[in-house]
Design an enzyme around this catalytic site. Sequence first.
Site, short mmCIF file in Angstrom:
data_model
loop_
_atom_site.label_atom_id
_atom_site.label_comp_id
_atom_site.label_asym_id
_atom_site.label_seq_id
_atom_site.Cartn_x
_atom_site.Cartn_y
_atom_site.Cartn_z
N ARG A 58 0.79 -1.23 -0.13
CA ARG A 58 -0.09 -0.11 0.09
C ARG A 58 0.84 1.35 0.10
O ARG A 58 1.94 1.44 0.67
CB ARG A 58 -0.90 0.07 1.41
CG ARG A 58 -2.06 -0.91 1.43
CD ARG A 58 -3.27 -0.39 0.27
NE ARG A 58 -4.30 -1.22 0.06
CZ ARG A 58 -4.48 -2.20 -0.76
NH1 ARG A 58 -3.34 -2.84 -1.57
NH2 ARG A 58 -5.51 -3.13 -0.68
N HIS A 79 0.05 -0.65 -9.43
CA HIS A 79 -0.85 -1.36 -8.38
C HIS A 79 -1.45 -2.66 -9.24
O HIS A 79 -2.67 -2.96 -9.30
CB HIS A 79 -1.85 -0.50 -7.98
CG HIS A 79 -2.25 -1.25 -6.78
ND1 HIS A 79 -2.79 -0.36 -5.60
CD2 HIS A 79 -2.38 -2.28 -6.24
CE1 HIS A 79 -3.10 -1.04 -4.57
NE2 HIS A 79 -2.86 -2.50 -4.79
C1 GLV Z 1 -4.83 -5.32 -3.87
O1 GLV Z 1 -4.13 -4.29 -3.59
C2 GLV Z 1 -5.34 -5.92 -2.79
O2 GLV Z 1 -5.56 -5.47 -1.86
O3 GLV Z 1 -5.61 -7.36 -2.89
#
Ligand code: GLV
Length: 310
Positions: free
Chosen positions: A225, A273
């Site tokens: 994150r 991401h």
């Molecule tokens: C992706 O970021 C997840 O939380 O699976």
Amino acid sequence: MAILFASTRDEHIRTWVPALRQALGPREVVVAPDIPDRRAITHAVVWKPGRDTLANLPNLRAVFSLGAGVDDLLAGELVPNHIPLVRMVDPELTRGMVEYVLLHVLYLYRQVPQYRSAQAGAKWRPLAQPRACEQTVGFLGLGELGLAAARAVAKLGFGVVGFTRTPRQTNGIACLSGADKWPRFLASCDILVCLLPKTPTTLGLLDATALAMLPHGANLISASRGGIVVEPDLLAALASGQLGHAVLDVFEREPLPEDSPLWLHPNITVTPHIAAVTYPATAIESVLENLRRDRAGKPLRHVVDRARGY
Ligand code: GLV
């Protein structure tokens, strides 16, 4: 009894809703925001649901997150406090993270960024190459994803060390624990891999002070994150050479703004991401298994500890 599916991503609606309907029957799956009978909803499967989507569901028993990380759901208080929240644990999602970490550990260790920039200048410039056993890869976050990635990296012959706040059994992975070991852990990392969940405790953890404790020229992979790595401090550490290269999949703001200095930085590799995605084909089994357990009166698996934040 019905399942509510709530996601802001069209692609989720396209893939998850038919799969859930096939498994549970067409009338059992309701798609937000159209909820004809709020009393019928017993469970919800969600990815960034709207603010009030999960409010006023009097028979809601549990909420299943499509993501492994639940920080948005907790920070936005999107799931009523008394309802168990389940995070996604799926072997394919874990495999995706293992792939991402292996790929980038090798990319950094085999000095691909340096060879790319030498190639751009048509420079034939062989570099000294240490052996994997002479390099230490440090892991922050030794949960489902971190532990699997750490074990895979260890299999390649690297030294691997983890850090946890409180002592933990990590089967096969050497681990330092406790605040007094934090500097020693950081000082040992040629490559630091951050797979921590985002919680009030981890927010801003990798700041100038922490980055300064790494060996000079160390590399960083951040794939859980944004917000755990302090971006201005990261840029300063790259500018001074304290940090060699950073591979970043997650950011303080996502999508990463077009004018962010991170995009064009020669010593930063950006991915949007994508390190570990949830595949409905396999992840649905983890949702269905928990649904069966709940309906049979058995405890749910992978329930989030709200005090810890993951
Ligand atoms: C992706 O970021 C997840 O939380 O699976």
